[in-house]
Design an enzyme around this catalytic site. Structure first.
Site, short mmCIF file in Angstrom:
data_model
loop_
_atom_site.label_atom_id
_atom_site.label_comp_id
_atom_site.label_asym_id
_atom_site.label_seq_id
_atom_site.Cartn_x
_atom_site.Cartn_y
_atom_site.Cartn_z
N ASP A 305 39.01 40.46 50.65
CA ASP A 305 39.78 39.22 50.73
C ASP A 305 39.56 38.48 52.04
O ASP A 305 39.73 37.26 52.09
CB ASP A 305 41.26 39.51 50.48
CG ASP A 305 41.55 39.80 49.00
OD1 ASP A 305 40.86 39.20 48.15
OD2 ASP A 305 42.41 40.61 48.71
N ASP A 308 35.14 37.84 51.88
CA ASP A 308 34.70 37.02 50.74
C ASP A 308 35.33 35.64 50.75
O ASP A 308 34.78 34.70 50.19
CB ASP A 308 35.07 37.68 49.41
CG ASP A 308 34.24 38.90 49.09
OD1 ASP A 308 33.38 39.27 49.92
OD2 ASP A 308 34.45 39.50 48.02
N TYR A 389 46.88 36.31 43.71
CA TYR A 389 47.62 37.30 44.47
C TYR A 389 48.08 36.77 45.80
O TYR A 389 47.44 35.91 46.38
CB TYR A 389 46.71 38.53 44.70
CG TYR A 389 47.47 39.81 44.62
CD1 TYR A 389 48.04 40.22 43.43
CD2 TYR A 389 47.64 40.60 45.75
CE1 TYR A 389 48.77 41.39 43.37
CE2 TYR A 389 48.35 41.78 45.69
CZ TYR A 389 48.92 42.17 44.49
OH TYR A 389 49.63 43.32 44.43
#
Lengths: 672, 672
Positions: A305, A308, A389
């Site tokens: 997270d 990327d 998320y």
């Protein structure tokens, strides 16, 4: 300009201009323009001089720029010296490296997919009623170990949403086909049918959509509770902290600099307590989220997270009254957009105090006198939205010299379509026709310590408690005896917790001894035990998540080693992160070290995590051990009714609002 | 009178009268008069009828009485039927059993010691200056495995305090001699010299006192911080909970009965969410605190804070504004005194709501819309002072169906004298001449579940996540796949966590299946890993702490099995607690079961834990898993500035109080 300040908009503009001058009229697609931090040796000299009130020589300001040459899709890395206004270094990245996903590109991909004739043909087969529409969600492609992942791609997952309400929860209505996109040519290269059973078997084609119903999280879709009365935090004299123009925060003997960048989000530097250095730098280094689903293409699902995407890139705009209570300060962050222009992240960081119950208490049973203080905390918080998320990330400081790093995982599970009445052992059905796959969140927290001094070495040690052999010869005739022993880690490497031995890791300064007991000045690390990476050690997923196999890593400090999963993680192949650094087998006793703490959760979804997940809270705590000479919170003023203004609630009858609670201001009559 | 209500003062008086009538004019020394709870089968029938709005037959009210016949020091146990006003049963306890320590007796012992001529002779040898005086502190004797522990004794530790201030911290000035007391004859039987070096060697006699200085925790001895600004909680409409005359609490779909007794302190019964039963009974069952010091007499130091003393007996009188913020309800508790009279424990339990940050959040990156709710909690709290040490014990409920049991360890370390410049591996020097010995706190939480129903069985299960073999034949060609599997525990016994396998224990009702995914209605148990009892398995300490060797125990429900360390722990020898019960090898699948959760800390003291310890927080969480059909907190009203009334703090200049904080009431201009 302080050398540790984030890049200013003017500096970002200057860097972009110099980069562009290297490439003539070539169109550049920027991924990042960010501060390249001063070399530590120079910076430490500066900080030491600064602490001593001496004139300090500032290291040059540098910018680090990552961008694509649009015509060639070559990823370039260029360093700009902003002090001399010159290009310091420029080179193409290794051709296997890919830049991070950015949300401009994600939205371009999603828009393109929704106009692609082949995709529209599949959508037509759904025969959706007017009130339903299709939503595309672009994911990083992941890695398959080199088969199909050499060039940059997106895997786009498709969902159904309400036509008239794009805040409908489309994750409750996943579809069974997935376009794959080449973002350089910006085309759909193929459409994959997705497996919806226990194995790779999949349907021949898209069929008319069977709507199994919504599962909304938005409040207007709920019958809201009406019996929750207001609870607010009042700070009538304001906050106890100050933040100066250089983002130096001072609170309750704490001092640190708050930085923010596109990748790590919050970075704390020069962290001191009572003017003693503790940490040179603290930040979240990386997080990997590998999924358990072995089916194709899901086996590639493994997000990094930070690498990327970027914790700063996707930081929420935090609004007053939404995310915190009380007196709250907000800091904006500056990152760059795809054209290399400064982009302001409004309210990317919020800062507030909170009460965390009792801090310490003792009642003398002889005199009946109770002494009690409350546990005031300072929270430096940022909230990330990574597609479905959310992560609520916070550094928390208390008055007893403790620093916590808290992660709250929330948001919406990543879902996929599953056949009705089908179950699989690698996920949970959270709604009819909806599978939420098991996944791990493994985070890596980077701690660059300077315990007690910037100029002496630190080391990693661990203390264990073990029984004394049960016999008189060992001085333990009754078998109750046990002892603690501390071991210093001599060489860089990965280490693990051990509950049976009560293993507690600590960072020590061996040069500073406690004046009372002679023990080394230390901070211990309390982190929750981690179920390590479940992917096979010979898998690509394991190779990419270089940090995910040990709860603790220790390395010798080296410039440009910030990201334990490697600098470029998008479709990475491994081999560029912490495993390489520990392989140097550096001596790390009484040296300039970096400690990496890995922690996380194995998320086996429960239906209660849908349609939006109650926070799952993880905390890493750093606590002083023989660093001070007594409880650092001993001087906190007592908790009294005069300060706390509490209100007594009547018991024994049904309490009605207002009857007892009207006195929101302080009852001055103390009961003490 | 509800059958689950605590004994009333009138009932305590009635029980005492009936007990006394059994023994004529014999002087009785009462240890406890407490509710003997209805047999579960009868009580469940009552609760089910009550829930269904039917007429329920109340089981008889019973009292359980423990007392000494003073003339013989015989410990008696008598059960009184309060409904029929009759003696139900009366019998002497096993002669090896001893009643709990009570604070009347402790104070008698301490007063007697301070007047004992042999003790005074030792004190005289100290040649204390006028400003110093001696304080005695009585400890339970502990067990040595039958050598010297058959009769009840106290080990009295001696300290120096300030003559004019008994709130001076005497634990910073321990002495090296210790009277042993027979509390029946109320005499000093011997004075032991204490070891002050690495082994059992000890001084020949007491010598003139060398004062190594104070270490005070009282606020007037500190230079208090002056930069902490007030932070209060305002609940202008009052609390969101109600408590009726039977101590039934209702809050945010939760319902439970709050009980209180001398031994367990808070007991929660008939715990329901949204009118679905979850737990028949929840309480802390026991805690053992074994010390690591192998020297004599310290090897005997092993407190059982509930069984030896009593969590209700030593509950603090909680004062408004000291221990909580906001709108707070207080409940008194009724116990009995040494004469069997009702004794009111004022404000023994406090109840309040608190804000625990964000409860859930999701931001839709397409629309920019953020939905966020706060995490309101309800806290049912009691604070214990066990001589030097404090425990803050709380059940916490949230809006997502979660129950936490939180322990905050604070107070003052148990200390002893150590020679200057001496170190030992079983303790830490926390002040010159002062050793704080390593010790474990191992708690045992008793959960009597009724998940979803009082009339169907429950079971203990554990879910593990394990890799799929990395090959195509197993459907895992890329090596990322892993699966979860759940095992039901068939037979009563002890079980352990296993991080490597991601083992999560849960309580299930196999008769109730989730309507969406078909999985059993469950609550999972998140507890911190426990370093098990370090005393040798063949030691008396290990034998006494029957529960301390496994993180989880499961037993089949049996009447009168409440205390996992045995009913009588003072100077116990083991053999009367959970090990006996699990040895029955009862089937526990789909049965009436009890689950015992063991957790704790191995406290290797740091100097920062002195003179009073910053709270060390331990939490056991119980979370629904496939019990509901979605996030139970989905209907919590959104977090908005209108509700939260937050205040923005200006950044970039030194903030002065008041400038930005004057608006303690709500800024009505929402920024949303």
């Amino acid at each position: 300009m302080h050398p540790l300040n984030d890049l200013t908009p003017a500096e970002i503009n200057a860097a972009r201009g110099l980069v562009q001058s290297l490439h003539g009229s070539e169109t550049l697609i920027f991924k990042a323009i960010t501060l390249d931090e001063p070399r530590k040796q120079e910076m430490v000299a500066y900080l030491v001089a600064e602490m001593n009130g001496q004139r300090a020589v500032a290291p040059p300001r540098l910018a680090y720029c990552v961008y694509y040459l649009k015509s060639s899709d070559t990823l370039m890395t260029t360093w700009i010296n902003l002090t001399t206004h010159a290009i310091a270094r420029s080179e193409p990245a290794d051709p296997t490296f890919h830049g991070n996903v950015d949300f401009d590109e994600v939205q371009q991909v999603e828009d393109m997919v929704m106009q692609d004739p082949t995709v529209l043909a599949e959508i037509a087969k759904l025969q959706l009623p007017d009130h339903l529409t299709v939503v595309a969600e672009a994911w990083g492609f992941g890695s398959d170990g080199g088969i199909d992942d050499r060039h940059r791609q997106y895997q786009v997952y498709m969902f159904v949403s309400e036509t008239n309400n794009l805040d409908s929860n489309h994750y409750a209505r996943p579809l069974n086909f997935s376009p794959v996109v080449d973002p350089v040519r910006m085309v759909v290269t193929r459409i994959e049918m997705l497996p919806t059973g226990v194995d790779d078997a999949r349907a021949e084609g898209v069929t008319p959509y069977k709507d199994l119903g919504p599962n909304e999280y938005i409040p207007e879709a709920q019958t809201l509770r009406e019996d929750l009365k207001p609870l607010t935090v009042a700070q009538p004299e304001g906050a106890s902290f100050t933040i100066d123009g250089d983002n130096v925060l001072r609170w309750q003997k704490w001092h640190f600099r708050i930085g923010f960048n596109y990748r790590e989000g919050i970075v704390l530097r020069d962290v001191r307590y009572d003017n003693q250095p503790l940490f040179y730098r603290m930040s979240l280094s990386e997080m990997t989220v590998p999924y358990a689903d072995p089916r194709s293409p899901y086996f590639r699902k493994q997000a990094f997270d930070l690498g990327d995407v970027g914790a700063g890139l996707v930081a929420n705009d935090l609004r007053l009254g939404c995310d915190c209570l009380g007196a709250i300060a907000y800091l904006d962050g500056w990152i760059s957009d795809r054209k290399g222009r400064p982009l302001k992240k409004d309210n990317a960081v919020c800062i507030h105090e909170q009460d965390n119950g009792i801090g310490w208490k003792h009642t003398n049973y002889r005199t009946g006198r109770a002494c009690v203080v409350r546990n005031r905390e300072l929270v430096i918080q940022s909230i990330l939205t990574v597609s479905n998320y959310e992560y609520i990330l916070a550094f928390k400081f208390n008055q007893a010299g403790q620093i916590d790093y808290e992660v709250r995982a929330t948001g919406i599970l990543s879902t996929c379509a599953i056949d009705e009445n089908q179950t699989v052992p690698f996920g949970t059905i959270v709604h009819p026709g909806v599978l939420a796959t098991h996944h791990q969140h493994i985070l890596s927290l980077r701690l660059d310590p300077a315990l007690g001094s910037y100029t002496s070495g630190n080391q990693l040690a661990y203390t264990e408690t073990t029984p004394i052999p049960h016999d008189a010869a060992h001085g333990n005739p009754h078998g109750n005896g046990y002892v603690s022993g501390t071991t210093t880690v001599p060489v860089s490497g990965g280490l693990d917790l051990n509950t049976e031995r009560g293993r507690i890791f600590s960072i020590q300064n061996p040069s500073i001894r406690n004046p009372v007991n002679g023990l080394p000045a230390s901070y211990k690390i309390h982190s929750p035990p981690l179920q390590k990476m479940l992917a096979a050690p010979d898998s690509i997923h394991f190779r990419r998540a270089e940090f995910a196999d040990h709860e603790i890593y220790v390395t010798k400090y080296n410039e440009d080693e910030l990201f334990s999963g490697g600098k470029f993680t998008n479709q990475s192949q491994g081999g560029t992160g912490i495993k390489t650094w520990v392989a140097r087998q550096d001596r790390v006793e009484d040296e300039d070290i970096v400690v990496w703490v890995q922690f996380g959760i194995n998320h086996v979804p429960r239906i209660e995590d849908f349609p939006v997940m109650p926070v799952e809270i993880l905390t890493v705590s750093l606590k002083p051990v023989n660093f001070f000479t007594r409880n650092p919170a001993i001087d906190v003023p007592p908790s009294t009714q005069e300060r706390n203004c509490s209100v007594r609630v009547e018991v024994g009858k049904e309490v009605s609002g207002g009857a007892h609670g009207a006195a929101a201001c302080c009852e001055r009559k103390s009961l003490l």
